[in-house]
Design a protein around this motif. Structure first.
Motif, PDB file in Angstrom:
ATOM      1  N   PRO A  56       0.769  -1.292   0.082  1.00 17.88           N
ATOM      2  CA  PRO A  56       0.076   0.177   0.045  1.00 17.88           C
ATOM      3  C   PRO A  56       0.854   1.261  -0.019  1.00 17.88           C
ATOM      4  CG  PRO A  56      -0.846  -1.690   1.541  1.00 17.88           C
ATOM      5  CD  PRO A  56       0.482  -2.100   1.134  1.00 17.88           C
ATOM      6  N   ASP A  57       0.185   2.330  -0.505  1.00 18.59           N
ATOM      7  CA  ASP A  57       1.029   3.550  -0.452  1.00 18.59           C
ATOM      8  C   ASP A  57       1.550   4.199   0.773  1.00 18.59           C
ATOM      9  OD1 ASP A  57       0.624   3.611  -3.248  1.00 18.59           O
ATOM     10  OD2 ASP A  57      -1.135   4.941  -3.046  1.00 18.59           O
ATOM     11  N   ASP A  58       1.168   3.841   1.970  1.00 21.41           N
ATOM     12  CA  ASP A  58       1.659   4.317   3.140  1.00 21.41           C
ATOM     13  C   ASP A  58       2.451   3.383   3.797  1.00 21.41           C
ATOM     14  OD1 ASP A  58       0.005   2.027   3.804  1.00 21.41           O
ATOM     15  OD2 ASP A  58      -0.750   2.833   5.630  1.00 21.41           O
ATOM     16  N   VAL A  59       3.023   2.424   3.141  1.00 18.71           N
ATOM     17  CA  VAL A  59       4.323   1.519   3.530  1.00 18.71           C
ATOM     18  C   VAL A  59       5.542   2.200   3.054  1.00 18.71           C
ATOM     19  CG1 VAL A  59       5.182  -0.675   3.359  1.00 18.71           C
ATOM     20  CG2 VAL A  59       2.641  -0.731   3.669  1.00 18.71           C
ATOM     21  N   VAL A  60       6.444   2.127   3.846  1.00 18.20           N
ATOM     22  CA  VAL A  60       7.774   2.915   3.295  1.00 18.20           C
ATOM     23  C   VAL A  60       8.649   1.704   3.192  1.00 18.20           C
ATOM     24  CG1 VAL A  60       9.584   4.568   3.834  1.00 18.20           C
ATOM     25  CG2 VAL A  60       7.163   4.870   4.705  1.00 18.20           C
ATOM     26  N   VAL A  61       9.385   1.650   2.133  1.00 10.49           N
ATOM     27  CA  VAL A  61      10.267   0.506   2.059  1.00 10.49           C
ATOM     28  C   VAL A  61      11.695   1.041   1.660  1.00 10.49           C
ATOM     29  CG1 VAL A  61      11.152  -1.320   0.582  1.00 10.49           C
ATOM     30  CG2 VAL A  61       8.673  -0.927   0.878  1.00 10.49           C
ATOM     31  N   GLY A  62      12.668   0.586   2.304  1.00  6.75           N
ATOM     32  CA  GLY A  62      14.220   1.201   2.379  1.00  6.75           C
ATOM     33  C   GLY A  62      15.094  -0.097   2.044  1.00  6.75           C
ATOM     34  N   ALA A  63      16.247   0.342   2.084  1.00  9.37           N
ATOM     35  CA  ALA A  63      17.431  -0.686   2.094  1.00  9.37           C
ATOM     36  C   ALA A  63      18.232  -0.428   3.270  1.00  9.37           C
ATOM     37  CB  ALA A  63      18.235  -0.153   0.530  1.00  9.37           C
ATOM     38  N   GLY A  64      18.690  -1.834   3.427  1.00 13.47           N
ATOM     39  CA  GLY A  64      19.546  -1.793   4.852  1.00 13.47           C
ATOM     40  C   GLY A  64      20.983  -2.437   4.460  1.00 13.47           C
ATOM     41  N   SER A  65      21.915  -2.276   5.426  1.00 14.28           N
ATOM     42  CA  SER A  65      23.324  -2.809   5.341  1.00 14.28           C
ATOM     43  C   SER A  65      23.981  -2.057   3.942  1.00 14.28           C
ATOM     44  CB  SER A  65      23.280  -4.219   5.103  1.00 14.28           C
ATOM     45  OG  SER A  65      22.723  -4.930   6.243  1.00 14.28           O
ATOM     46  N   VAL A  66      23.533  -0.953   3.990  1.00 14.61           N
ATOM     47  CA  VAL A  66      23.980  -0.044   2.714  1.00 14.61           C
ATOM     48  C   VAL A  66      25.448   0.397   3.210  1.00 14.61           C
ATOM     49  CG1 VAL A  66      23.694   1.931   1.308  1.00 14.61           C
ATOM     50  CG2 VAL A  66      21.799   0.499   1.808  1.00 14.61           C
ATOM     51  N   THR A  67      26.357  -0.039   2.086  1.00 17.47           N
ATOM     52  CA  THR A  67      27.817   0.297   2.538  1.00 17.47           C
ATOM     53  C   THR A  67      28.409   1.261   1.426  1.00 17.47           C
ATOM     54  OG1 THR A  67      28.441  -1.601   1.828  1.00 17.47           O
ATOM     55  CG2 THR A  67      28.107  -1.460   4.293  1.00 17.47           C
ATOM     56  N   THR A  68      28.059   1.514   0.096  1.00 18.50           N
ATOM     57  CA  THR A  68      28.577   1.905  -0.885  1.00 18.50           C
ATOM     58  C   THR A  68      27.567   2.962  -1.540  1.00 18.50           C
ATOM     59  OG1 THR A  68      27.752   0.337  -2.568  1.00 18.50           O
ATOM     60  CG2 THR A  68      29.725  -0.179  -1.371  1.00 18.50           C
ATOM     61  N   VAL A  69      28.151   3.849  -2.183  1.00 19.52           N
ATOM     62  CA  VAL A  69      27.400   4.898  -2.991  1.00 19.52           C
ATOM     63  C   VAL A  69      26.464   3.989  -4.129  1.00 19.52           C
ATOM     64  CG1 VAL A  69      27.423   6.864  -4.617  1.00 19.52           C
ATOM     65  CG2 VAL A  69      28.780   6.889  -2.434  1.00 19.52           C
ATOM     66  N   ALA A  70      27.155   2.987  -4.634  1.00 15.99           N
ATOM     67  CA  ALA A  70      26.325   2.360  -5.766  1.00 15.99           C
ATOM     68  C   ALA A  70      25.245   1.773  -5.243  1.00 15.99           C
ATOM     69  CB  ALA A  70      27.304   1.327  -6.488  1.00 15.99           C
ATOM     70  N   GLN A  71      25.435   1.037  -3.987  1.00 15.90           N
ATOM     71  CA  GLN A  71      24.098   0.678  -3.406  1.00 15.90           C
ATOM     72  C   GLN A  71      23.079   1.647  -3.138  1.00 15.90           C
ATOM     73  OE1 GLN A  71      25.917  -1.292  -0.032  1.00 15.90           O
ATOM     74  NE2 GLN A  71      25.868  -3.282  -0.909  1.00 15.90           N
ATOM     75  N   VAL A  72      23.405   2.888  -2.929  1.00 13.56           N
ATOM     76  CA  VAL A  72      22.555   3.776  -2.702  1.00 13.56           C
ATOM     77  C   VAL A  72      21.614   4.211  -3.988  1.00 13.56           C
ATOM     78  CG1 VAL A  72      22.138   6.329  -2.281  1.00 13.56           C
ATOM     79  CG2 VAL A  72      23.772   5.144  -0.865  1.00 13.56           C
ATOM     80  N   HIS A  73      22.360   4.448  -5.132  1.00 15.80           N
ATOM     81  CA  HIS A  73      21.594   4.757  -6.371  1.00 15.80           C
ATOM     82  C   HIS A  73      20.822   3.261  -6.704  1.00 15.80           C
ATOM     83  CE1 HIS A  73      23.415   8.409  -7.385  1.00 15.80           C
ATOM     84  NE2 HIS A  73      24.551   8.043  -6.851  1.00 15.80           N
ATOM     85  N   GLU A  74      21.457   2.199  -6.441  1.00 15.11           N
ATOM     86  CA  GLU A  74      20.576   0.866  -6.864  1.00 15.11           C
ATOM     87  C   GLU A  74      19.197   0.873  -6.264  1.00 15.11           C
ATOM     88  OE1 GLU A  74      24.116  -2.120  -8.190  1.00 15.11           O
ATOM     89  OE2 GLU A  74      23.271  -1.920  -6.068  1.00 15.11           O
ATOM     90  N   ALA A  75      19.336   1.245  -4.838  1.00 14.67           N
ATOM     91  CA  ALA A  75      18.195   0.988  -3.898  1.00 14.67           C
ATOM     92  C   ALA A  75      17.260   2.194  -4.319  1.00 14.67           C
ATOM     93  CB  ALA A  75      18.777   1.472  -2.668  1.00 14.67           C
ATOM     94  N   SER A  76      17.503   3.484  -4.646  1.00 15.93           N
ATOM     95  CA  SER A  76      16.590   4.628  -5.066  1.00 15.93           C
ATOM     96  C   SER A  76      16.074   4.336  -6.186  1.00 15.93           C
ATOM     97  CB  SER A  76      17.473   5.595  -5.276  1.00 15.93           C
ATOM     98  OG  SER A  76      16.730   6.926  -5.760  1.00 15.93           O
ATOM     99  N   SER A  77      16.701   3.655  -7.392  1.00 18.33           N
ATOM    100  CA  SER A  77      16.085   3.215  -8.592  1.00 18.33           C
ATOM    101  C   SER A  77      15.100   2.263  -8.506  1.00 18.33           C
ATOM    102  CB  SER A  77      17.183   2.839  -9.428  1.00 18.33           C
ATOM    103  OG  SER A  77      18.186   3.958  -9.817  1.00 18.33           O
ATOM    104  N   ALA A  78      15.191   1.302  -7.540  1.00 17.74           N
ATOM    105  CA  ALA A  78      14.366   0.292  -7.114  1.00 17.74           C
ATOM    106  C   ALA A  78      12.907   0.652  -6.381  1.00 17.74           C
ATOM    107  CB  ALA A  78      15.023  -1.207  -6.282  1.00 17.74           C
ATOM    108  N   GLY A  79      13.079   2.134  -5.902  1.00 21.17           N
ATOM    109  CA  GLY A  79      12.159   2.624  -5.202  1.00 21.17           C
ATOM    110  C   GLY A  79      12.090   2.819  -3.645  1.00 21.17           C
TER     111      GLY A  79
END
Length: 203
Positions: A56-79
């Protein structure tokens, strides 16, 4: 989003993320509204995308164990809407902030907490919280009451209310809720643990 629901952060961790969409669906059904998909196992980015598309729209999804800038960009692209790190990496913080993501870096000592907060993060993950104890959270919040802290690691279901009463902005819950779901697919057990966590956070 109800106040108590947003005080729980589900931390999904397993060797592979194959079970995460089903796991997240049950957690959301029981009241969780903030889901962290760790990237330490295989398939995390795909799981973020899948959960984001079905939740649902009120659910917030994020990425954990992020250690690199590349992972930040990949996570953002995935939503992903937020990133969580086990430590404070300035490059990761800058990259996430530039993309408009919330950032929860890990910290252990008062000096680390202050350094993370000075970097402009959303909140600081107090980690590993279970080894530090609720008294440690109270001690840190006494001189630093304005820094939102999210204790994570080793928090029992029965202790959720005490951590929140001690001043935690939210609590991160991993294996204590997830259990061995990635192996057992025990929907009933997962649902019972999730429901208990939500009740204890709303007391």
């Amino acid at each position: 989003m109800s106040q108590f629901a947003d005080r729980l952060l589900a931390v999904l961790r397993a060797p592979t993320a194959e079970s995460f969409p089903a796991l997240a669906a049950i957690l959301v059904d029981e009241g969780f509204r903030r889901i962290e998909v760790t990237l330490s196992g295989a398939g995390g980015i795909d799981a973020i995308r899948s959960i984001r598309e079905s939740a649902p729209d009120d659910v917030v999804v994020g990425a954990g164990s992020v250690t690199t800038v590349a992972q930040v960009h990949e996570a953002s692209s995935a939503g992903a809407s937020f990133v969580v790190s086990p430590h404070t990496d300035q490059a990761v913080v800058r990259a996430a902030t530039a993309l408009g993501l919330e950032v929860y870096p890990g910290a252990f000592t008062p000096t680390e907490v202050c350094a993370a907060w000075a970097a402009g993060v959303t909140a600081v993950k107090l980690f590993p919280a279970g080894r530090l104890g609720i008294g440690y959270l109270r001690d840190i919040r006494a001189p630093l009451p304005n820094i939102p802290l999210i204790p994570t690691g080793g928090i029992g279901l029965e202790d959720i209310g005490d951590w929140l009463d001690a001043g935690a902005r939210a609590v991160g819950l991993g294996s204590v809720v997830q259990g061995d779901y990635h192996r057992t697919r025990d929907d009933a057990g997962l649902r019972a643990r999730a429901a208990l966590a939500v009740r204890n956070a709303s007391r």
